[in-house]
Scaffold this motif. Structure first.
Motif, PDB file in Angstrom:
ATOM      1  N   CYS A   1       0.837  -1.186   0.000  1.00 30.81           N
ATOM      2  CA  CYS A   1       0.000   0.000   0.000  1.00 30.81           C
ATOM      3  C   CYS A   1       0.884   1.253   0.000  1.00 30.81           C
ATOM      4  O   CYS A   1       1.153   1.820   1.043  1.00 30.81           O
ATOM      5  CB  CYS A   1      -0.903   0.002   1.223  1.00 30.81           C
ATOM      6  SG  CYS A   1      -1.985  -1.404   1.357  1.00 30.81           S
ATOM      7  N   LYS A   2       1.321   1.640  -1.156  1.00 28.93           N
ATOM      8  CA  LYS A   2       2.121   2.859  -1.257  1.00 28.93           C
ATOM      9  C   LYS A   2       1.255   4.081  -0.986  1.00 28.93           C
ATOM     10  O   LYS A   2       1.726   5.071  -0.443  1.00 28.93           O
ATOM     11  CB  LYS A   2       2.767   2.956  -2.626  1.00 28.93           C
ATOM     12  CG  LYS A   2       3.826   1.900  -2.853  1.00 28.93           C
ATOM     13  CD  LYS A   2       4.417   2.009  -4.227  1.00 28.93           C
ATOM     14  CE  LYS A   2       5.424   0.904  -4.441  1.00 28.93           C
ATOM     15  NZ  LYS A   2       5.998   0.930  -5.773  1.00 28.93           N
ATOM     16  N   GLN A  34       1.306  -7.502  13.161  1.00 26.26           N
ATOM     17  CA  GLN A  34       2.766  -7.539  13.073  1.00 26.26           C
ATOM     18  C   GLN A  34       3.374  -6.160  12.853  1.00 26.26           C
ATOM     19  O   GLN A  34       4.589  -6.006  12.841  1.00 26.26           O
ATOM     20  CB  GLN A  34       3.196  -8.470  11.943  1.00 26.26           C
ATOM     21  CG  GLN A  34       2.856  -9.911  12.194  1.00 26.26           C
ATOM     22  CD  GLN A  34       3.137 -10.776  10.983  1.00 26.26           C
ATOM     23  OE1 GLN A  34       3.926 -10.433  10.107  1.00 26.26           O
ATOM     24  NE2 GLN A  34       2.474 -11.920  10.926  1.00 26.26           N
ATOM     25  N   GLY A  35       2.512  -5.167  12.645  1.00 23.85           N
ATOM     26  CA  GLY A  35       3.001  -3.806  12.433  1.00 23.85           C
ATOM     27  C   GLY A  35       3.483  -3.546  11.016  1.00 23.85           C
ATOM     28  O   GLY A  35       4.189  -2.575  10.771  1.00 23.85           O
ATOM     29  N   SER A  55       3.690   0.166   6.661  1.00 28.05           N
ATOM     30  CA  SER A  55       4.516   0.826   7.677  1.00 28.05           C
ATOM     31  C   SER A  55       5.978   0.832   7.229  1.00 28.05           C
ATOM     32  O   SER A  55       6.358   0.171   6.250  1.00 28.05           O
ATOM     33  CB  SER A  55       4.403   0.084   9.006  1.00 28.05           C
ATOM     34  OG  SER A  55       5.008  -1.195   8.898  1.00 28.05           O
ATOM     35  N   LYS A  56       6.809   1.548   7.954  1.00 27.88           N
ATOM     36  CA  LYS A  56       8.241   1.579   7.667  1.00 27.88           C
ATOM     37  C   LYS A  56       8.809   0.162   7.757  1.00 27.88           C
ATOM     38  O   LYS A  56       9.583  -0.257   6.903  1.00 27.88           O
ATOM     39  CB  LYS A  56       8.948   2.519   8.650  1.00 27.88           C
ATOM     40  CG  LYS A  56      10.412   2.687   8.383  1.00 27.88           C
ATOM     41  CD  LYS A  56      11.025   3.680   9.344  1.00 27.88           C
ATOM     42  CE  LYS A  56      12.514   3.841   9.069  1.00 27.88           C
ATOM     43  NZ  LYS A  56      13.134   4.806   9.976  1.00 27.88           N
ATOM     44  N   VAL A  61      10.591  -5.055   5.029  1.00 32.81           N
ATOM     45  CA  VAL A  61      10.342  -6.462   4.714  1.00 32.81           C
ATOM     46  C   VAL A  61      10.215  -6.648   3.207  1.00 32.81           C
ATOM     47  O   VAL A  61      10.767  -7.594   2.631  1.00 32.81           O
ATOM     48  CB  VAL A  61       9.087  -6.987   5.446  1.00 32.81           C
ATOM     49  CG1 VAL A  61       8.672  -8.366   4.944  1.00 32.81           C
ATOM     50  CG2 VAL A  61       9.312  -7.018   6.944  1.00 32.81           C
ATOM     51  N   ILE A  62       9.522  -5.735   2.550  1.00 31.18           N
ATOM     52  CA  ILE A  62       9.371  -5.809   1.087  1.00 31.18           C
ATOM     53  C   ILE A  62      10.732  -5.746   0.404  1.00 31.18           C
ATOM     54  O   ILE A  62      11.020  -6.502  -0.527  1.00 31.18           O
ATOM     55  CB  ILE A  62       8.433  -4.705   0.569  1.00 31.18           C
ATOM     56  CG1 ILE A  62       6.999  -4.969   1.056  1.00 31.18           C
ATOM     57  CG2 ILE A  62       8.469  -4.603  -0.946  1.00 31.18           C
ATOM     58  CD1 ILE A  62       6.045  -3.813   0.840  1.00 31.18           C
ATOM     59  N   LYS A  63      11.608  -4.856   0.890  1.00 31.17           N
ATOM     60  CA  LYS A  63      12.962  -4.749   0.314  1.00 31.17           C
ATOM     61  C   LYS A  63      13.724  -6.064   0.472  1.00 31.17           C
ATOM     62  O   LYS A  63      14.431  -6.493  -0.437  1.00 31.17           O
ATOM     63  CB  LYS A  63      13.738  -3.614   0.983  1.00 31.17           C
ATOM     64  CG  LYS A  63      13.335  -2.247   0.530  1.00 31.17           C
ATOM     65  CD  LYS A  63      14.179  -1.194   1.215  1.00 31.17           C
ATOM     66  CE  LYS A  63      13.695   0.198   0.888  1.00 31.17           C
ATOM     67  NZ  LYS A  63      14.471   1.238   1.591  1.00 31.17           N
TER      68      LYS A  63
END
Length: 66
Positions: A1-2, A34-35, A55-56, A61-63
């Motif tokens: 969700c950008k 999980q934030g 979230s940040k 995690v995506i990276k």
């Protein structure tokens, strides 16, 4: 969700699922717990105007996954 997205949009567009309470509970709630996702209206989790953002921590995690 950008960008801020509704539960319905996340389920339909990102997850390719039918928007349903079960799908929200199975896929979105764990990310919230999980934030990894944040609510745009944190004090009203059931608001009809509620949207969600990564979230940040979720972005990190995506990276790692990529």
């Amino acid at each position: 969700c950008k960008t801020a997205s509704s539960s319905k949009d996340i389920q339909e567009k990102a997850l390719k699922l039918i928007p349903h309470t079960y799908n929200f509970q199975r896929y979105i709630e764990p990310l919230l717990e999980q934030g990894l996702l944040l609510r745009t209206i944190p004090n009203k989790p059931t608001s009809k105007n509620q949207k969600y953002l990564t979230s940040k921590q979720g972005k990190e995690v995506i990276k790692l996954i990529k």
